[in-house]
Design a protein around this motif. Sequence first.
Motif, PDB file in Angstrom:
ATOM      1  N   UNK A 146       0.881  -1.560   0.317  1.00 63.03           N
ATOM      2  CA  UNK A 146       0.089  -0.317   0.181  1.00 63.03           C
ATOM      3  C   UNK A 146       0.832   1.296  -0.164  1.00 63.03           C
ATOM      4  N   UNK A 147       0.027   2.238  -1.151  1.00 67.41           N
ATOM      5  CA  UNK A 147       1.574   3.300  -1.354  1.00 67.41           C
ATOM      6  C   UNK A 147       0.618   4.754  -0.198  1.00 67.41           C
ATOM      7  N   UNK A 148       0.831   4.868   0.599  1.00 61.28           N
ATOM      8  CA  UNK A 148       0.023   5.753   1.510  1.00 61.28           C
ATOM      9  C   UNK A 148       0.312   7.465   1.127  1.00 61.28           C
ATOM     10  N   UNK A 149      -0.643   8.088   1.108  1.00 58.07           N
ATOM     11  CA  UNK A 149      -0.042   8.830   1.219  1.00 58.07           C
ATOM     12  C   UNK A 149       1.682  10.537   1.599  1.00 58.07           C
ATOM     13  N   UNK A 150       1.414  10.078   2.806  1.00 56.31           N
ATOM     14  CA  UNK A 150       2.537  10.493   3.624  1.00 56.31           C
ATOM     15  C   UNK A 150       3.951  10.034   2.990  1.00 56.31           C
ATOM     16  N   UNK A 151       3.847   8.382   2.656  1.00 55.79           N
ATOM     17  CA  UNK A 151       4.939   7.851   1.912  1.00 55.79           C
ATOM     18  C   UNK A 151       5.906   8.646   0.546  1.00 55.79           C
ATOM     19  N   UNK A 152       4.221   8.881  -0.182  1.00 61.40           N
ATOM     20  CA  UNK A 152       4.550   9.426  -1.604  1.00 61.40           C
ATOM     21  C   UNK A 152       4.437  10.986  -1.002  1.00 61.40           C
ATOM     22  N   UNK A 153       3.929  11.284  -0.512  1.00 61.76           N
ATOM     23  CA  UNK A 153       4.868  13.001  -0.211  1.00 61.76           C
ATOM     24  C   UNK A 153       6.299  13.441  -0.084  1.00 61.76           C
ATOM     25  N   UNK A 154       6.527  12.053   0.818  1.00 59.99           N
ATOM     26  CA  UNK A 154       7.921  12.183   1.182  1.00 59.99           C
ATOM     27  C   UNK A 154       9.008  12.184   0.182  1.00 59.99           C
ATOM     28  N   UNK A 155       8.335  10.921  -0.682  1.00 62.55           N
ATOM     29  CA  UNK A 155       9.374  10.342  -1.588  1.00 62.55           C
ATOM     30  C   UNK A 155       9.125  11.732  -2.903  1.00 62.55           C
ATOM     31  N   UNK A 156       7.955  12.516  -2.819  1.00 62.25           N
ATOM     32  CA  UNK A 156       7.967  13.447  -4.392  1.00 62.25           C
ATOM     33  C   UNK A 156       8.923  14.570  -3.911  1.00 62.25           C
ATOM     34  N   UNK A 157       9.279  15.198  -2.748  1.00 62.55           N
ATOM     35  CA  UNK A 157       9.450  15.781  -2.066  1.00 62.55           C
ATOM     36  C   UNK A 157      11.256  15.930  -1.881  1.00 62.55           C
ATOM     37  N   UNK A 158      11.509  14.018  -2.009  1.00 61.61           N
ATOM     38  CA  UNK A 158      12.974  13.859  -2.058  1.00 61.61           C
ATOM     39  C   UNK A 158      13.695  13.827  -3.120  1.00 61.61           C
ATOM     40  N   UNK A 159      13.100  13.441  -4.440  1.00 66.82           N
ATOM     41  CA  UNK A 159      13.264  13.529  -5.088  1.00 66.82           C
ATOM     42  C   UNK A 159      12.556  14.179  -6.667  1.00 66.82           C
ATOM     43  N   UNK A 160      11.590  15.321  -5.660  1.00 68.95           N
ATOM     44  CA  UNK A 160      11.271  16.097  -6.544  1.00 68.95           C
ATOM     45  C   UNK A 160      10.211  15.985  -7.660  1.00 68.95           C
ATOM     46  N   UNK A 161       9.401  14.851  -7.094  1.00 69.39           N
ATOM     47  CA  UNK A 161       8.623  14.542  -8.366  1.00 69.39           C
ATOM     48  C   UNK A 161       7.876  14.871  -8.263  1.00 69.39           C
ATOM     49  N   UNK A 162       6.571  15.710  -9.056  1.00 65.60           N
ATOM     50  CA  UNK A 162       5.396  16.929  -9.341  1.00 65.60           C
ATOM     51  C   UNK A 162       4.554  16.121 -10.939  1.00 65.60           C
ATOM     52  N   UNK A 163       3.216  15.961 -10.829  1.00 65.03           N
ATOM     53  CA  UNK A 163       2.242  15.698 -11.334  1.00 65.03           C
ATOM     54  C   UNK A 163       3.100  16.496 -12.878  1.00 65.03           C
ATOM     55  N   UNK A 164       2.418  16.144 -14.166  1.00 68.45           N
ATOM     56  CA  UNK A 164       2.333  17.457 -15.140  1.00 68.45           C
ATOM     57  C   UNK A 164       1.477  18.511 -15.071  1.00 68.45           C
ATOM     58  N   UNK A 165       2.048  19.780 -15.389  1.00 69.82           N
ATOM     59  CA  UNK A 165       1.338  20.840 -15.427  1.00 69.82           C
ATOM     60  C   UNK A 165       0.119  20.641 -16.573  1.00 69.82           C
ATOM     61  N   UNK A 166       0.381  20.105 -16.955  1.00 72.26           N
ATOM     62  CA  UNK A 166      -0.710  19.444 -18.518  1.00 72.26           C
ATOM     63  C   UNK A 166      -1.571  17.875 -18.137  1.00 72.26           C
ATOM     64  N   UNK A 167      -2.544  17.675 -17.849  1.00 76.48           N
ATOM     65  CA  UNK A 167      -2.989  16.329 -17.410  1.00 76.48           C
ATOM     66  C   UNK A 167      -3.927  15.716 -18.368  1.00 76.48           C
ATOM     67  N   UNK A 168      -3.357  14.468 -18.734  1.00 85.54           N
ATOM     68  CA  UNK A 168      -4.657  14.096 -19.547  1.00 85.54           C
ATOM     69  C   UNK A 168      -5.401  13.377 -18.831  1.00 85.54           C
TER      70      UNK A 168
END
Length: 270
Positions: A85-107
């Motif tokens: 299970x990929x909970x929101x806390x783990x994903x937020x930490x990962x996104x900050x550490x690895x500078x991962x963001x969603x695309x500005x334009x999403x399909x």
Amino acid sequence: MNDSKINQKTSPIAYSCYYTQNREGEQFAAEHVLSFQISGVLTLNNGTKEYVFKPGDFRFIKRNQLIKFNKQPDPNTAFQSISIYLNQEALRDFSIKHNQKTSLIKNPETETIFQLKEVPLLKSLMDSLIPYINEDQLITEELQALKVNEAINILLQCKPELKDILFDFNEPGKIDLEAFMKKNFHFNVQLDRFAYLTGRSLATFKRDFQRVFDISPSRWLLQKRLQQAYYLIKEKGKTPSEVYLEVGFEDLSHFSFAFKKQYGLSPSKV
């Protein structure tokens, strides 16, 4: 039997084992989950499409959705699967550490359940958890966190388009109430869950529902479920025991009572 030998109650890693007859039910997927089917067959239905996963299959399930399931054990072994299970806390930490963001334009992504191609990295990840099952050992919290991060990394490599799903931390927005309820009425969940998934508070949901359908949510749900049950029995030849869960009732006796009250005869007499 439903066994979770390798995880504590709040662990992000779960082992499911079920030996006896088919098990049917439904659940609310609150978090993203990556799963591997070891044995048996899992059938999922999200209200739009049916998905069948056989031994050796990998799947990714998007969070915030209602799902019906059927777990069919293998006659020679059992129903077995491993889930991370990929909970929101783990994903937020990962996104900050690895500078991962969603695309500005999403399909807009219409799929909510994905069958993933078997790749060595996915297989290696799940195989690394098997010894904990076989040896009946708990995985430490530190190792659990490492495995969750490994799962996120592998998903981004084998299916990069999942980035816009994994790192989208927005809660459900306000959507078309009528279309959503007509699609999901057969899920047996509380009104506050329907409200949340349509982007509304419970009070706003009830008010909007009354405006759209000119009837209370509880009454509409009962009528809609009974109408669907009548159709499935009369036109499709299904039995009451086959349809009561399918249309959203908790038990057969409650379904039979409500059906007879609505139509003047028991469902077995249709």
